[in-house]
Scaffold this active site. Structure first.
Site, PDB file in Angstrom:
ATOM      1  N   ASP A   1       2.200 -36.708  -3.779  1.00 30.28           N
ATOM      2  CA  ASP A   1       3.366 -37.072  -2.997  1.00 30.28           C
ATOM      3  C   ASP A   1       2.898 -37.043  -1.539  1.00 30.28           C
ATOM      4  O   ASP A   1       1.884 -36.432  -1.233  1.00 30.28           O
ATOM      5  CB  ASP A   1       4.469 -36.034  -3.256  1.00 30.28           C
ATOM      6  CG  ASP A   1       5.626 -36.188  -2.311  1.00 30.28           C
ATOM      7  OD1 ASP A   1       6.081 -37.331  -2.154  1.00 30.28           O
ATOM      8  OD2 ASP A   1       6.067 -35.190  -1.733  1.00 30.28           O
TER       9      ASP A   1
ATOM     10  N   CYS B   1       3.016   1.693   2.911  1.00 21.63           N
ATOM     11  CA  CYS B   1       4.206   0.847   2.908  1.00 21.63           C
ATOM     12  C   CYS B   1       5.342   1.549   2.172  1.00 21.63           C
ATOM     13  O   CYS B   1       6.479   1.543   2.635  1.00 21.63           O
ATOM     14  CB  CYS B   1       3.936  -0.481   2.218  1.00 21.63           C
ATOM     15  SG  CYS B   1       2.613  -1.415   2.969  1.00 21.63           S
TER      16      CYS B   1
ATOM     17  N   CYS C   1       0.836  -1.195   0.000  1.00 18.71           N
ATOM     18  CA  CYS C   1       0.000   0.000   0.000  1.00 18.71           C
ATOM     19  C   CYS C   1       0.872   1.247   0.000  1.00 18.71           C
ATOM     20  O   CYS C   1       2.089   1.162   0.126  1.00 18.71           O
ATOM     21  CB  CYS C   1      -0.898   0.017   1.228  1.00 18.71           C
ATOM     22  SG  CYS C   1       0.078  -0.016   2.736  1.00 18.71           S
TER      23      CYS C   1
ATOM     24  N   ASP D   1      10.726 -34.992  -6.253  1.00 14.74           N
ATOM     25  CA  ASP D   1       9.493 -35.041  -7.049  1.00 14.74           C
ATOM     26  C   ASP D   1       9.631 -34.321  -8.377  1.00 14.74           C
ATOM     27  O   ASP D   1       8.824 -34.513  -9.281  1.00 14.74           O
ATOM     28  CB  ASP D   1       8.333 -34.377  -6.292  1.00 14.74           C
ATOM     29  CG  ASP D   1       7.943 -35.160  -5.064  1.00 14.74           C
ATOM     30  OD1 ASP D   1       8.009 -36.389  -5.128  1.00 14.74           O
ATOM     31  OD2 ASP D   1       7.578 -34.536  -4.060  1.00 14.74           O
TER      32      ASP D   1
ATOM     33  N   ASP E   1       6.210 -31.758  -3.958  1.00 15.07           N
ATOM     34  CA  ASP E   1       6.965 -30.601  -3.483  1.00 15.07           C
ATOM     35  C   ASP E   1       8.480 -30.789  -3.401  1.00 15.07           C
ATOM     36  O   ASP E   1       9.215 -29.835  -3.520  1.00 15.07           O
ATOM     37  CB  ASP E   1       6.444 -30.143  -2.118  1.00 15.07           C
ATOM     38  CG  ASP E   1       6.862 -31.096  -1.026  1.00 15.07           C
ATOM     39  OD1 ASP E   1       6.887 -32.294  -1.303  1.00 15.07           O
ATOM     40  OD2 ASP E   1       7.175 -30.641   0.080  1.00 15.07           O
TER      41      ASP E   1
END
Lengths: 728, 58
Positions: free
Chosen positions: A448, A44, A41, A630, A626
């Site tokens: 997985d 920020c 924003c 894999d 993940d």
């Protein structure tokens, strides 16, 4: 504490890595690019930029809100980087250093080129329309010389514009023809060429109608489609790069004189001695030189049991150091580490996937022969009917122009942009448009286990068997340690005090004093006890003169795992579990989730083999995983999904990335993909209806430039509006 | 009708200027941070302009 379940939570925020390695020195200044989390924003921007500028060394701080990147430059020592980052974290924005991609990033270059082409086509279209409208409305009133002037000015605008803006299509069509294929760009290029050619002829020799406006409009609409497609890819890969930056790897090199220097991991060469603190990931394949301890290799191998490290033991890049400080010697640089072997498998998988033919190309295969046959028949028909070549050629060209797959070329990207925009808002990152197409057709989902169906970290499961006092004592010891089992105990007990005089024995356990009583908490072996018979991870609490207490741990299922598996089953998908872990925990998880088919103890190659068997049986497989182990399987599947916490390489190999590790968003991805496919088919239907109206007109010789303009823009707008319906 | 000989080049020229302007803005990176630009306008300047009618305390 020997038995450890998988620990993906051991992920080290890169803010702990030394940022000095990423500082660039540019004539006396230090420059650093940071990925800032949580900046979203105006406040920020102000907080970050003014906060940084308060430090008088800082010369400039500029936050790019769209990408979340902060460009910092300061005078003085490069080492100030660490200070600046901790200051940023103190303001409330944890940041990680990353290396900016080179300016010559091919995707950025291509995107800018398309945007320039789009601007030129837009300019040409708008200005030619100005002249064309005058010609259309002046029929009968405008004299021939005026009309000819208008046509000449149009030629002057459109010919160079088409030569510039049409390049993306011409090049792709030429590539296709060279390899003896046809794609959509072939009829597009043909239509643009013929429209320009015919118009030039009519302007300077024939004095009939011209189609300059049609050529410019074709290019404009088609470039919009092409640009949308490009944006989609760029956005996805940018987000993926951002994720990769979060894991910016650095290594601590031990110099011959004993000093320690932080360097980016890719600068490590074989033979370097590196210091590996507890909680660090092994940056390259290496051998242990000094120290003893345990490493978590679950992200690399899928096995949940930890790897013991003593001098001489070999380690693979990606393993996580759990407890002890180690000195390791690199035996390969980053490009030759285990990762590169995995990368090769991933590339092989991606190649097999490139055989997938996109819907639009399949449509082109049908479309091109039909249209070209029609044009040829028109040519022959009119020639036979009138016995003159000129009207026959003009009508044949009109057929080609009006059938140019404008709506078709816009139909697919418009839908995919809207669909992926919706998935972004749901927290799903889409890598490319055709992954949506592939996702829509799946009938088998392969999961997985560790880190995907489960949280990937141990939880205390027998809290009921342990008294509150015992838990409290164990927690006082555990709070001092980073070990996953200790964290599980500390999590269970919540905040509290710590024990006195705590010492940690790597690979063993913790020892300390609570109320002047000596307590020990650790593995059975270290404590000289008999370990339990069941497969659970365990730790024992020993107090002087009392019966030892056993703590059991288990990797917990994700809260939404059951729901996700059920949802896929309800949609008629077969659900299969492939894991690198041992058989007992795998069967246990499969039983809990109601998955009938589960395979355990698979190596990455075994997973690929299983997937290929399924594909050979004609199944359309979606893989969700993940770990690094894999990644090859993710690339080999028809379509793949990874978690945002997954290894960098797995994210790169997958089509969708689930932000916030919300497994149930995989169902949303399947759902939206299906919706997108429906819209695409509807859009194809609209394009067919358009052609059924326009083609007879063109064949009959009734298409004037005005009719062509109206028909083409109307069909393009129609398919775009239909695509937008998906946003709701 | 001779008016057209002036008007058409002028119209084209204006269109062309727009195109050049767009190309320039693209090249100078004005589209690199669309969200940031939209928000920055809401930010206060770092130092408020001095106003003699107001007291000088913070």
């Amino acid at each position: 504490m020997t038995a450890i379940d998988a620990t993906h939570t051991g992920f080290v925020p890169a803010s702990q890595a030394d940022p000095t390695a990423f500082v660039r020195r540019v004539d006396g200044h230090n420059e650093l690019d940071l990925m800032v989390r949580g900046a979203s924003c105006a406040a920020c921007i102000a907080r970050i930029e003014t906060g940084m500028s308060e430090d008088e060394r800082v010369e400039s701080a500029r936050l790019n809100l769209s990408t979340g990147r902060l460009a910092l430059s300061w005078r003085g020592e490069p080492e100030a980087a660490r200070e600046l980052i901790s200051k940023l974290a103190a303001i409330g924005y944890p940041a990680t250093p990353y290396e900016p991609e080179a300016d010559s990033d091919p995707q950025m270059v291509e995107e800018k080129r398309l945007l320039r082409a789009l601007a030129v086509a837009g300019f040409a279209m708008a200005n030619v329309m100005l002249l064309s409208v005058a010609v259309w409305s002046g029929v009968g009133e405008m004299d021939a010389s005026m009309q000819s002037l208008m046509h000449r000015i149009s030629a002057l605008i459109v010919l160079p514009a088409a030569a510039y803006a049409g390049q993306p299509f011409f090049r792709s069509a030429w590539q296709a023809l060279k390899h003896r294929h046809v794609n959509m760009d072939v009829p597009i290029s043909l239509a643009v060429f013929l429209a320009c050619g015919l118009s030039v002829y009519e302007t300077f020799i024939g004095h009939g109608d011209t189609y300059f406006d049609a050529a410019a409009m074709l290019l404009f609409f088609l470039l919009i489609g092409r640009f949308l497609d490009m944006r989609l890819r760029a956005k996805a890969s940018q987000a993926a790069r951002g994720l990769a930056a979060m894991q910016a790897a650095s290594a601590n090199r031990v110099l011959p004189d004993g000093r320690i220097e932080a360097i980016p991991a890719r600068e490590v060469v074989a033979g370097d001695h590196l210091l590996l603190a507890a909680g660090d990931r092994v940056p390259v394949d290496a051998r242990v030189v000094e120290g003893e301890g345990e490493l978590d290799g679950s992200l690399v191998t899928g096995e949940t049991a930890p790897v013991a490290a003593q001098p001489g033991a070999q380690l693979f890049s990606g393993m996580l150091n759990l407890d002890a400080k180690l000195v390791i010697e690199a035996i390969a640089d980053r490009d030759n580490s285990l990762l590169s072997e995995i990368t090769r498998l991933v590339e092989a998988g991606e190649q097999s996937r490139s055989h997938y033919v996109r819907l639009a190309d399949r449509a082109a295969k049908l479309y091109v022969p039909i249209v070209h046959t029609l044009a040829a028949l028109t040519l022959v028909g009119w020639f036979v009917l009138l016995g003159e070549p000129r009207p026959a050629i003009i009508n044949a060209i009109a057929v080609l122009i009006i059938t140019c797959p404008c709506a078709l070329a816009l139909a697919v990207p418009a839908v995919q942009v809207v669909a992926s925009g919706r998935l972004y808002s749901e927290g799903v990152l889409v890598k490319s448009g055709d992954s949506l197409e592939r996702m829509a057709g799946i009938d088998t989902v392969v999961f997985d286990k560790t880190g995907t169906l489960t949280e990937g970290r141990p939880r205390l499961v027998n809290a009921a068997e342990i008294s509150a006092e015992q838990l409290d004592i164990a927690a006082r010891l555990a709070r001092t340690s980073r070990h996953p089992l200790s964290r599980a105990v500390a999590d269970e007990a919540g905040m509290g005090e710590t024990a006195d005089k705590v010492t940690e024995t790597p690979g063993g356990g913790l020892e300390g004093e609570v109320d002047s009583v000596k307590v020990r908490f650790g593995s059975a072996r270290w404590l000289g006890l008999e370990s339990g018979a069941d497969p659970h991870s365990e730790a024992w609490l020993c107090m002087d003169g009392r019966e030892p207490v056993r703590f059991r741990f288990e990797d917990q299922l994700r809260a939404e795992a059951r729901r996700t598996v059920k949802a896929f089953k309800q949609r008629g998908c077969r659900v299969i579990l492939l894991s690198g872990d041992r058989k007992i925990p795998v069967d246990h998880i499969a039983g809990q989730l109601g998955i009938e088919l589960a395979f355990a103890e698979l190596k990455p190659q075994d997973k690929i083999a299983k997937l290929q068997d399924m594909k050979a049986d004609g199944l359309k497989v979606c893989m969700i995983g993940d770990g690094i182990n894999d990644a090859p399987a993710l690339a080999a599947a028809d379509v793949s999904i990874s978690m945002a916490s997954a290894a960098e390489i797995s994210q790169a190999a997958s089509d969708f990335v689930l932000q916030g590790d919300r497994l149930d968003k995989a169902v949303v991805a399947a759902e939206v993909s299906k919706g997108a496919k429906h819209r695409v088919l509807e859009n194809f239907g609209l394009a067919v209806i358009y052609n059924m109206i326009a083609v007879p007109l063109a064949v009959g010789g009734f298409v004037t430039p005005l009719i062509a303009a109206i028909a083409m823009s109307a069909s393009s707008i129609l398919v775009t509006l239909n695509a937008l319906r998906l946003a709701r | 009708m001779t008016m057209l000989l002036w008007m058409i080049p002028i119209a084209l020229m204006m269109g062309f200027l727009g195109l050049v302007g767009f190309m320039w803005s693209l090249k100078s990176g004005q589209y690199d941070d669309l969200d940031g630009a939209a928000q920055r306008i809401l930010m206060d300047d770092e130092a408020p302009l001095s106003d003699p009618a107001m007291s000088t305390d913070d």
